[in-house]
Structure formats: structure tokens, C-alpha cells
Scaffold this motif. Structure first.
Motif, PDB file in Angstrom:
ATOM      1  N   ALA A 198      15.494  -2.930 -29.551  1.00  0.00           N
ATOM      2  CA  ALA A 198      16.106  -3.320 -28.276  1.00  0.00           C
ATOM      3  C   ALA A 198      15.053  -3.904 -27.339  1.00  0.00           C
ATOM      4  CB  ALA A 198      16.795  -2.110 -27.640  1.00  0.00           C
ATOM      5  N   ASP A 199      13.884  -3.269 -27.315  1.00  0.00           N
ATOM      6  CA  ASP A 199      12.787  -3.775 -26.465  1.00  0.00           C
ATOM      7  C   ASP A 199      12.389  -5.191 -26.890  1.00  0.00           C
ATOM      8  OD1 ASP A 199      12.712  -1.421 -25.024  1.00  0.00           O
ATOM      9  OD2 ASP A 199      11.100  -0.537 -26.226  1.00  0.00           O
ATOM     10  N   ALA A 200      12.360  -5.461 -28.207  1.00  0.00           N
ATOM     11  CA  ALA A 200      11.982  -6.788 -28.703  1.00  0.00           C
ATOM     12  C   ALA A 200      12.973  -7.845 -28.222  1.00  0.00           C
ATOM     13  CB  ALA A 200      11.910  -6.775 -30.229  1.00  0.00           C
ATOM     14  N   CYS A 201      14.268  -7.506 -28.209  1.00  0.00           N
ATOM     15  CA  CYS A 201      15.285  -8.449 -27.751  1.00  0.00           C
ATOM     16  C   CYS A 201      15.148  -8.731 -26.251  1.00  0.00           C
ATOM     17  CB  CYS A 201      16.684  -7.911 -28.051  1.00  0.00           C
ATOM     18  SG  CYS A 201      17.050  -7.782 -29.811  1.00  0.00           S
ATOM     19  N   VAL A 202      14.947  -7.662 -25.470  1.00  0.00           N
ATOM     20  CA  VAL A 202      14.801  -7.826 -24.016  1.00  0.00           C
ATOM     21  C   VAL A 202      13.551  -8.637 -23.692  1.00  0.00           C
ATOM     22  CG1 VAL A 202      14.274  -6.544 -21.903  1.00  0.00           C
ATOM     23  CG2 VAL A 202      16.154  -5.810 -23.370  1.00  0.00           C
ATOM     24  N   LYS A 203      12.484  -8.395 -24.421  1.00  0.00           N
ATOM     25  CA  LYS A 203      11.246  -9.147 -24.205  1.00  0.00           C
ATOM     26  C   LYS A 203      11.471 -10.630 -24.485  1.00  0.00           C
ATOM     27  CE  LYS A 203       6.421  -9.394 -25.711  1.00  0.00           C
ATOM     28  NZ  LYS A 203       5.386  -8.798 -26.616  1.00  0.00           N
ATOM     29  N   TYR A 204      12.233 -10.932 -25.541  1.00  0.00           N
ATOM     30  CA  TYR A 204      12.504 -12.334 -25.877  1.00  0.00           C
ATOM     31  C   TYR A 204      13.339 -12.997 -24.770  1.00  0.00           C
ATOM     32  CZ  TYR A 204      13.712 -16.495 -28.496  1.00  0.00           C
ATOM     33  OH  TYR A 204      13.857 -17.798 -28.887  1.00  0.00           O
ATOM     34  N   LEU A 205      14.364 -12.288 -24.268  1.00  0.00           N
ATOM     35  CA  LEU A 205      15.213 -12.846 -23.203  1.00  0.00           C
ATOM     36  C   LEU A 205      14.412 -13.074 -21.925  1.00  0.00           C
ATOM     37  CD1 LEU A 205      18.430 -10.718 -23.768  1.00  0.00           C
ATOM     38  CD2 LEU A 205      18.165 -13.160 -24.224  1.00  0.00           C
ATOM     39  N   ALA A 206      13.495 -12.145 -21.615  1.00  0.00           N
ATOM     40  CA  ALA A 206      12.652 -12.325 -20.434  1.00  0.00           C
ATOM     41  C   ALA A 206      11.779 -13.561 -20.596  1.00  0.00           C
ATOM     42  CB  ALA A 206      11.795 -11.083 -20.214  1.00  0.00           C
ATOM     43  N   GLY A 207      11.336 -13.807 -21.837  1.00  0.00           N
ATOM     44  CA  GLY A 207      10.540 -15.009 -22.102  1.00  0.00           C
ATOM     45  C   GLY A 207      11.340 -16.284 -21.959  1.00  0.00           C
ATOM     46  N   GLU A 208      12.692 -16.166 -22.030  1.00  0.00           N
ATOM     47  CA  GLU A 208      13.562 -17.324 -21.833  1.00  0.00           C
ATOM     48  C   GLU A 208      13.933 -17.517 -20.361  1.00  0.00           C
ATOM     49  OE1 GLU A 208      14.835 -19.625 -24.225  1.00  0.00           O
ATOM     50  OE2 GLU A 208      13.130 -18.752 -25.292  1.00  0.00           O
ATOM     51  N   GLY A 209      13.295 -16.742 -19.479  1.00  0.00           N
ATOM     52  CA  GLY A 209      13.496 -16.928 -18.044  1.00  0.00           C
ATOM     53  C   GLY A 209      14.524 -16.005 -17.417  1.00  0.00           C
ATOM     54  N   ILE A 210      15.030 -15.012 -18.141  1.00  0.00           N
ATOM     55  CA  ILE A 210      16.006 -14.080 -17.580  1.00  0.00           C
ATOM     56  C   ILE A 210      15.262 -12.971 -16.858  1.00  0.00           C
ATOM     57  CG2 ILE A 210      17.941 -12.544 -18.089  1.00  0.00           C
ATOM     58  CD1 ILE A 210      18.421 -15.546 -18.673  1.00  0.00           C
ATOM     59  N   ASP A 211      15.695 -12.681 -15.610  1.00  0.00           N
ATOM     60  CA  ASP A 211      15.067 -11.647 -14.798  1.00  0.00           C
ATOM     61  C   ASP A 211      15.181 -10.292 -15.526  1.00  0.00           C
ATOM     62  OD1 ASP A 211      14.125  -9.892 -12.907  1.00  0.00           O
ATOM     63  OD2 ASP A 211      15.381 -10.647 -11.276  1.00  0.00           O
ATOM     64  N   ALA A 212      14.048  -9.608 -15.697  1.00  0.00           N
ATOM     65  CA  ALA A 212      14.030  -8.332 -16.418  1.00  0.00           C
ATOM     66  C   ALA A 212      14.891  -7.279 -15.733  1.00  0.00           C
ATOM     67  CB  ALA A 212      12.586  -7.837 -16.544  1.00  0.00           C
ATOM     68  N   LYS A 213      15.138  -7.427 -14.411  1.00  0.00           N
ATOM     69  CA  LYS A 213      15.963  -6.449 -13.704  1.00  0.00           C
ATOM     70  C   LYS A 213      17.423  -6.508 -14.148  1.00  0.00           C
ATOM     71  CE  LYS A 213      13.053  -6.467  -9.565  1.00  0.00           C
ATOM     72  NZ  LYS A 213      12.995  -6.763  -8.110  1.00  0.00           N
ATOM     73  N   ARG A 214      17.809  -7.607 -14.762  1.00  0.00           N
ATOM     74  CA  ARG A 214      19.190  -7.749 -15.237  1.00  0.00           C
ATOM     75  C   ARG A 214      19.368  -7.212 -16.656  1.00  0.00           C
ATOM     76  NH1 ARG A 214      20.597 -13.875 -14.884  1.00  0.00           N
ATOM     77  NH2 ARG A 214      22.666 -13.057 -15.463  1.00  0.00           N
ATOM     78  N   LEU A 215      18.268  -6.756 -17.271  1.00  0.00           N
ATOM     79  CA  LEU A 215      18.288  -6.379 -18.675  1.00  0.00           C
ATOM     80  C   LEU A 215      17.929  -4.907 -18.862  1.00  0.00           C
ATOM     81  CD1 LEU A 215      16.256  -9.455 -19.991  1.00  0.00           C
ATOM     82  CD2 LEU A 215      18.747  -9.208 -19.991  1.00  0.00           C
TER      83      LEU A 215
END
Length: 583
Positions: free
Chosen positions: A529-546
Motif C-alpha cells: 500500500a505504501d508503494a502505491c501511495v508513494k507512486y501516486l505522490a510522485g504523480e503530483g497527488i497531495d499526500a494528505k489526500r492519500l
């Protein structure tokens, strides 16, 4: 007052009888004391012998005498004492794997309803299963599970034994072309003969006690394989390098009553026709406080596989391996992992280079009882595939272990196993042969090639229903949290979805299959799950939304084990998934 000669003789006879009875009573008491001493030392053969003398058993007696029917001998204790004795007789014979002798002893305890020994029914069922009485064993196991209040290892083992009984009956009902034949008396002499190994293409070695309690390595047609300078009295379970010039073997001392038996792996090299002095292998192989045994060297000489109960494993004895370096040193010991190892025992590894299969014995999986033989495809440096039971007739209701095969042939074309299936006590050597099926294909008529215009691969879409989306392309290999290209592509679409819905917050939940412990699965799912969230954050998604959450193996989509006990690798792959939840 004069006493007649007749009265004198009568009094003398009475005195003699009294002395004889007292002496007999003393003998009976001494039998129990001797038995107790032998039992405490772990000398179960002597313990059983003297306990049976104490209760009046006459081994081999005829004329309807049954040593397990309580006889009237006031000097040998109360019925409560007898329950103690019968339980110890059962335990002694079970530890010797004399299940047919242990069975009636446990039955005595079960029939008396001895609450003092709640495990007697469980061990009685195990003996019934080992003696081929599957329906009776099943009934006793169901009764034990219903009555036994503790939620411990014995209840878990009873449930496993219940599955074993069902699996056995399924296996025996199915046909097989595989042949299993006991080797002749030239190899299988009195006592144990087991753990065969090829010295070279034409020379077989094996371990045998030859009617004693001492294990030694023998070479067929050559006799005892001896070493100079070895300070261990017992040797066995050997393996040889491909050129036959180096041996790896297990050595130990067996002295009853001296605590835990520690086994270790030694190696020796051949000079001419003689073996050099054995050398204890390094601490990466041998942990001084734990046992290492049953070595096997791969055909390419790269790895030494072995069994050990050292710390860091999954259970009791696990399969481990080390890299064999060209300079004679060994690499770090690596556990074969939770695809192979269970919380129980995995032993006697053998790697068949031609098929890429690891064969090993285990008593921690659904099987036919005792140790069964299993296979898994893979390599030490890569992943292992789902484990498969080799089934009947290779496996039996007793212990089946130490499979070896010629490396240049099909795995089961010319193999050997060790089994106690036809013995009251000891492992013996059996030859295994499975005919090779030749499939003749009809010639295929050639058709002109069909040219298909290339099509663009559709992007993996994100479909949100009821505030949830299964990210079906975000899949993981076994024991891995690394995203592959398909997973990354779908997470890009998730990022697009979140960019188009800027007010949405989501949870990325990861799931594992049921391989491994609950603790390990929870940790692995969280890392995914952490790997997926890290990838989404790298795509510009605010980590607070994840939010990343690992669920472990709590919620499978499909059943991972078939009714016959075989693993379903496709189901396991589907259960290793990632889901998105709109918060």
C-alpha cells in the motif's frame, strides 16, 4: 507342645510361599522403577519393555493372552496407576514409531476416560491413521476437537490430521502408474536403511543401523564408509559433489538422558581411494546451539541445501541454503521462505536440476500422515512456486522422506525414497519408477499466415462503483511489494481520476494471500500500500489526500486451497490485490 512332621512341612511351605510372594512383589516394583528411569532418559524401547513386565504383559504370548487387558495383580498398582503406565507405554511406542503397539495402550487410557491425559485420544487417533484405520481415526479426531478446550498446537494439529484422513482416502481412491518397490535384503538389512545418495552414476550410498542403534554411512558393494579423526559416533544422510570427490554428511552423538541432541554437518575430500579427515563446516552452516542436518549439494555445485532448527526460521526444522564459494568458504545462510517452510518441520531437501524442482519432506501440510514428500518449482536465487504433494503411492500413511533421483533423467523415472510403510519401526529404502508418457502429435497442416493490423493496447481504466475500485492491474509477485509496468500504468489512471476530482480523498488498501504468518502478511500488505501511495505522490497527488492501509490476508476473494489439499496459485495471485476506496 510337639509339632508333627506334617505340620512342620506345612509351616515351611507357607514361609517359602510368603518369601516368594514378597520377592515377586519386589521384582514387580523394580520393573516400574527401572521403566521410570529409562523413560526419563528417553530410552523408550527399554521403558516399554519394563512397563509391560510391570503390568504382567508377556510379549509374544499366545493362548488368548492380551497384555492390554488389565490382569489381576494387586502388587502392580491401582487402576489409576495403570492409566499412568498405559499412557507411558503408548508414549514410548509412539516415540519409537511403533504405532501398532502404541495404539492399544492409548485405547486403554481413552476407554477409562482418564481426564488426566486429554491428549491420549489425539495420539490414539494418530496411531489409528498410521495403522490404516481412517474412519476410526476420523471419529476419534472429531471427538478430540469437540472435547479439547485448549486452543493450542494440539487442536491445530488435530484439525490438520482430520484433513489428512480425508486426503488419504481421496488419494487411495485415485489410480497411479507410479511403482514403489522395496529394495532387497542386500540393502534393507535388520534395522534402519535410509537417505540414499549417488556417489557417482553407478555407485549408491545410504545410511544404516544394521540392527544396532548406531548410524553409519555405507556404500553398496563396498561396505562401511569410514573416516579417520571424527569424534562423533553417529554419521548419516550424506550427499556428494557431482564428481564424487567431496562428501557432505550429518554427524552427532546419541546418548539418552543428556538433553537436546545437536547434529552438525561435516565435509571431507577424497584422496585416491580414501577419504580425508572430516572438517566441521563453518558457522554459516552450523550454529553451535542448534542442529543442522541432511545436506544436499546442487548438481552445479553452487548451493548447499540443508535442514536446521536455528533461529530466524518459520517453525521447527526449516529448509535453508548457503552459497558454496570456489575458495571453499560458504555464504550467509538463507531461509527458503514461507512458501516452502511451515511452523512444523521441513527436512531432507533434494534439488533436481533438470526439472528445476525442489523436493522436500514436511509434516506441516495436508498429506497422508507423518512426513510426506512435496515439490516446488524454482531456484534458490529466485521465487518458489506453490508447493504440491507428490501423492500416493510415493507418499503413504507413515513417514516418507529423502527422495533422490538421477539428475540426467525425469524426476520420477529412476528415484528412491525412504519410508517406514512396511516396517514396525524403521525407515527402509524403496525404488520409485514412473513410466514416461510419450505423446505423438499428428502433423499440422500449414496455413498461410494471417496478418493482423497492430492495435493500440487500451489503458487500464479506473471504474469507481459504490465508492470502491478494484485496481485489477496492480498485482504483485509472491513476497514482493515492487510495482510492475501494468501496475504503474493503472496507478497513472488513478492519478488522472484524482486530478479530475480534486476534493476526493482515497484509501489505497493492499491485500496478501494466506501464505506466511499473519504478522508477516500484515507487514507485506502495508509495504505494498505504501508503494502505491508513494507512486501516486510522485504523480503530483497531495499526500494528505492519500491513506495507505495493509489488510494482510484477512479478506480473500477466492479459496486458495482445493478440497484435496492442493494449492490454487491462480486464487493466491488474485488475492494479492490492491483496492481504492473513496473516503
Amino acid at each position: 507342645m510337639r509339632i508333627s512332621n506334617y505340620s512342620k512341612y506345612f509351616l515351611l511351605a507357607a514361609v517359602c510361599c510368603g518369601v516368594m510372594n514378597a520377592t515377586q512383589a519386589q521384582f514387580v516394583t523394580n520393573y516400574k522403577k527401572a521403566a521410570d528411569d529409562y523413560y526419563a532418559k528417553g530410552d523408550y524401547n527399554s521403558a516399554a519393555t519394563y512397563y509391560e513386565k510391570y503390568i504382567g504383559a508377556k510379549p509374544g504370548a499366545k493362548d488368548g493372552y492380551d497384555p492390554y487387558i488389565i490382569q489381576k495383580q494387586g502388587s502392580s498398582g491401582s487402576s489409576t496407576d495403570r492409566s499412568d503406565i498405559f499412557y507411558r507405554i503408548g508414549e514410548s511406542y509412539r516415540n519409537l514409531t511403533y504405532y501398532s503397539s502404541a495404539e492399544p495402550a492409548y485405547k486403554q487410557v481413552v476407554d477409562k476416560g482418564a481426564a488426566k491425559y486429554p491428549l491420549a485420544r489425539y495420539w490414539y487417533a494418530v496411531c489409528l491413521r498410521a495403522d490404516g484405520k481412517y474412519q476410526e481415526a476420523q471419529q476419534q479426531l472429531e471427538q478430540f476437537i469437540a472435547d479439547y478446550s485448549a486452543d493450542d498446537v494440539y487442536k491445530k494439529q488435530a484439525k490438520q490430521e482430520l484433513e489428512n484422513c480425508k486426503f488419504i482416502q481421496q488419494q487411495l481412491a485415485s489410480g497411479s502408474k507410479t511403482s514403489v518397490q522395496k529394495l532387497d535384503s542386500g540393502v534393507n538389512k535388520e534395522g534402519a536403511s535410509y537417505a540414499a545418495a549417488w556417489v557417482n552414476d553407478n555407485t549408491l550410498s545410504y545410511t544404516s543401523t544394521r540392527g544396532t542403534y548406531t548410524n553409519h554411512i555405507y556404500v553398496a558393494d563396498a561396505g562401511l564408509l569410514s573416516f579417520n579423526g571424527l569424534d562423533k559416533g553417529q554419521q548419516g544422510a550424506a550427499a556428494f559433489s557431482a564428481d564424487g570427490k567431496q562428501i557432505y554428511f550429518t554427524a552427532w552423538d546419541a546418548k539418552a538422558g543428556e538433553g537436546k541432541k545437536i547434529t552438525a554437518i561435516y565435509t571431507a575430500k577424497k584422496a585416491g581411494n580414501a577419504w580425508g579427515q572430516p572438517v566441521l563446516m563453518s558457522n554459516t552452516v552450523n550454529d553451535p546451539s542448534y542442529s543442522s542436518r541432511q545436506p544436499f549439494v546442487t548438481a552445479d555445485g553452487k548451493y548447499l541445501l540443508f535442514a536446521s532448527d536455528r533461529p530466524g526460521g518459520m517453525g521447527k526444522f526449516d529448509i535453508w541454503y548457503v552459497l558454496l564459494n570456489a575458495n571453499g568458504t560458504t555464504g550467509k545462510a538463507v531461509n527458503a521462505g514461507n512458501v516452502i517452510n511451515t511452523v512444523e518441520d521441513e527436512e531432507a531437501p533434494f534439488y533436481h536440476q533438470a526439472s528445476g524442482k525442489l523436493i522436500f519432506a514436511s509434516n506441516g501440510r495436508t498429506g497422508m500422515g507423518g512426513f510426506d514428500l512435496y515439490e516446488s518449482k524454482g531456484t534458490p536465487e529466485a521465487k518458489w512456486e506453490a508447493v504440491v504433494n507428490l501423492g500416493a503411492p510415493i507418499n503413504s500413511v507413515k513417514d516418507d522422506i529423502y527422495l533422490i533421483s538421477k539428475q540426467d533423467k525425469e524426476l520420477l523415472a529412476e528415484a528412491m525414497i525412504s519410508s517406514d510403510r512396511s516396517s514396525a519401526c524403521c525407515l527402509e529404502l524403496f525404488a520409485v519408477s514412473k513410466p514416461i508418457e510419450v505423446i505423438v502429435k499428428e502433423p499440422v497442416k500449414e496455413e498461410p499466415p494471417v496478418v493482423v493490423a497492430p492495435q493500440e493496447t487500451p489503458k487500464p481504466q479506473v471504474v469507481v462503483e459504490d465508492n470502491k475500485a478494484l485496481l485489477q492491474h496492480v498485482l504483485f509477485e509472491l513476497n514482493s511489494s515492487e510495482l510492475d509496468e501494468a501496475g504503474q500504468a493503472q496507478l497513472k489512471e488513478v492519478a488522472v481520476y484524482l486530478q479530475n476530482h480534486p476534493d476526493v480523498k482515497v484509501e489505497i488498501g493492499a491485500h496478501t494471500d494466506a501464505t506466511g504468518t499473519k504478522e508477516l502478511n500484515l507487514k507485506l500488505s502495508q509495504s505494498r500500500a505504501d508503494a502505491c501511495v508513494k507512486y501516486l505522490a510522485g504523480e503530483g497527488i497531495d499526500a494528505k489526500r492519500l491513506t495507505a492501509k495493509g489488510y494482510g490476508d484477512c479478506c480473500p476473494l477466492e479459496k486458495e486451497t482445493a478440497d484435496d489439499g492442493r494449492d490454487n496459485p491462480d486464487a493466491r495471485a488474485k488475492n494479492r490485490r490492491v483496492e481504492m476506496k473513496v473516503l
